[in-house]
Design a protein around this motif. Structure first.
Motif, PDB file in Angstrom:
ATOM      1  N   ALA A 194     -69.432 111.192  71.662  1.00 58.69           N
ATOM      2  CA  ALA A 194     -69.312 109.844  72.250  1.00 58.69           C
ATOM      3  C   ALA A 194     -68.079 109.764  73.145  1.00 58.69           C
ATOM      4  CB  ALA A 194     -69.242 108.794  71.148  1.00 58.69           C
ATOM      5  N   ALA A 214     -74.207 105.957  73.567  1.00 59.14           N
ATOM      6  CA  ALA A 214     -74.778 105.067  72.558  1.00 59.14           C
ATOM      7  C   ALA A 214     -75.502 105.861  71.478  1.00 59.14           C
ATOM      8  CB  ALA A 214     -75.731 104.070  73.216  1.00 59.14           C
ATOM      9  N   VAL A 215     -76.237 106.881  71.889  1.00 59.04           N
ATOM     10  CA  VAL A 215     -76.942 107.729  70.927  1.00 59.04           C
ATOM     11  C   VAL A 215     -75.933 108.462  70.033  1.00 59.04           C
ATOM     12  CG1 VAL A 215     -78.406 109.790  70.692  1.00 59.04           C
ATOM     13  CG2 VAL A 215     -79.027 107.997  72.327  1.00 59.04           C
ATOM     14  N   LYS A 229     -76.129 105.865  77.909  1.00 59.59           N
ATOM     15  CA  LYS A 229     -77.171 106.015  76.888  1.00 59.59           C
ATOM     16  C   LYS A 229     -76.808 107.148  75.925  1.00 59.59           C
ATOM     17  CE  LYS A 229     -80.944 104.258  79.731  1.00 59.59           C
ATOM     18  NZ  LYS A 229     -82.163 104.600  80.489  1.00 59.59           N
ATOM     19  N   ARG A 230     -76.310 108.246  76.457  1.00 58.82           N
ATOM     20  CA  ARG A 230     -75.909 109.374  75.613  1.00 58.82           C
ATOM     21  C   ARG A 230     -74.777 108.966  74.671  1.00 58.82           C
ATOM     22  NH1 ARG A 230     -75.872 113.896  80.399  1.00 58.82           N
ATOM     23  NH2 ARG A 230     -78.127 114.043  80.615  1.00 58.82           N
ATOM     24  N   VAL A 261     -72.895 107.540  69.271  1.00 58.35           N
ATOM     25  CA  VAL A 261     -72.264 106.582  68.348  1.00 58.35           C
ATOM     26  C   VAL A 261     -73.224 106.250  67.208  1.00 58.35           C
ATOM     27  CG1 VAL A 261     -71.466 104.181  68.137  1.00 58.35           C
ATOM     28  CG2 VAL A 261     -70.670 105.593  70.042  1.00 58.35           C
ATOM     29  N   SER A 262     -74.497 106.070  67.539  1.00 56.12           N
ATOM     30  CA  SER A 262     -75.465 105.732  66.495  1.00 56.12           C
ATOM     31  C   SER A 262     -75.647 106.879  65.501  1.00 56.12           C
ATOM     32  CB  SER A 262     -76.815 105.355  67.110  1.00 56.12           C
ATOM     33  OG  SER A 262     -77.426 106.489  67.687  1.00 56.12           O
ATOM     34  N   GLN A 263     -75.353 108.117  65.938  1.00 55.02           N
ATOM     35  CA  GLN A 263     -75.466 109.279  65.057  1.00 55.02           C
ATOM     36  C   GLN A 263     -74.109 109.642  64.451  1.00 55.02           C
ATOM     37  OE1 GLN A 263     -77.169 112.320  67.555  1.00 55.02           O
ATOM     38  NE2 GLN A 263     -79.232 111.448  67.438  1.00 55.02           N
ATOM     39  N   ASP A 264     -73.125 108.750  64.595  1.00 48.95           N
ATOM     40  CA  ASP A 264     -71.762 108.952  64.069  1.00 48.95           C
ATOM     41  C   ASP A 264     -71.133 110.253  64.581  1.00 48.95           C
ATOM     42  OD1 ASP A 264     -71.712 106.577  62.662  1.00 48.95           O
ATOM     43  OD2 ASP A 264     -72.664 107.481  60.901  1.00 48.95           O
ATOM     44  N   ASN A 265     -71.405 110.587  65.831  1.00 48.20           N
ATOM     45  CA  ASN A 265     -70.828 111.783  66.436  1.00 48.20           C
ATOM     46  C   ASN A 265     -69.773 111.323  67.453  1.00 48.20           C
ATOM     47  OD1 ASN A 265     -70.264 114.261  67.509  1.00 48.20           O
ATOM     48  ND2 ASN A 265     -72.413 114.919  67.570  1.00 48.20           N
ATOM     49  N   ASP A 266     -68.565 111.067  66.923  1.00 46.85           N
ATOM     50  CA  ASP A 266     -67.511 110.485  67.747  1.00 46.85           C
ATOM     51  C   ASP A 266     -67.022 111.421  68.851  1.00 46.85           C
ATOM     52  OD1 ASP A 266     -67.633 108.161  66.311  1.00 46.85           O
ATOM     53  OD2 ASP A 266     -66.012 108.720  64.930  1.00 46.85           O
TER      54      ASP A 266
END
Length: 132
Positions: A85, A74-75, A71-72, A77-82
């Motif tokens: 991720a 996914a969050v 889940k972390r 990636v959704s915030q564009d924090n590669d």
């Protein structure tokens, strides 16, 4: 001379012991041995069950942590924090390896428990037959 005396004493002792080895005494000794074995198997079975439950709980905990890290990731990636991720996915891989190891331990614990339970039932049956 001492050798002869030793042999005479040994012969007398053997003769006395053989008189003491009545079928009733031998039966009692056999029953006692089976009871002791049954007690040891019961303790070993209890330990195996405890170990199985402990490993099962550890595996469940790892699976919960694995879901959290997914889940972390996914969050992140959704915030564009590669970077975050990647760290989350690295932790996920680590937890998956731990989970596989725990699954092997759990399978071994179950096998051990089942074997001990079967052996306990066999000895318990022998003891019942012995007492009849």
């Amino acid at each position: 001379m001492f050798d002869r005396l030793k042999n005479v004493m040994k012969g007398m002792l053997d003769k006395g012991v053989s008189k003491l080895e009545t079928p009733e005494i031998l039966a009692q000794m056999g029953e006692t041995e089976l009871e002791n074995l049954l007690k040891q198997l019961k303790e070993a079975t209890t330990e195996a069950i405890t170990r199985e439950k402990m490993v099962q709980k550890q595996l469940e905990k790892v699976q919960q942590e694995l879901e959290q890290w997914m889940k972390r990731a996914a969050v992140a990636v959704s915030q564009d924090n590669d970077d975050i991720a990647k760290q989350c996915l690295a932790k996920k891989v680590e937890l998956e390896a731990t989970g596989k190891s725990l699954q092997v331990q759990l399978d071994e614990a179950k096998t051990s428990k089942d074997t001990l339970k079967e052996r306990y039932a066999e000895i318990e049956e022998k003891l019942r037959d012995y007492r009849v």
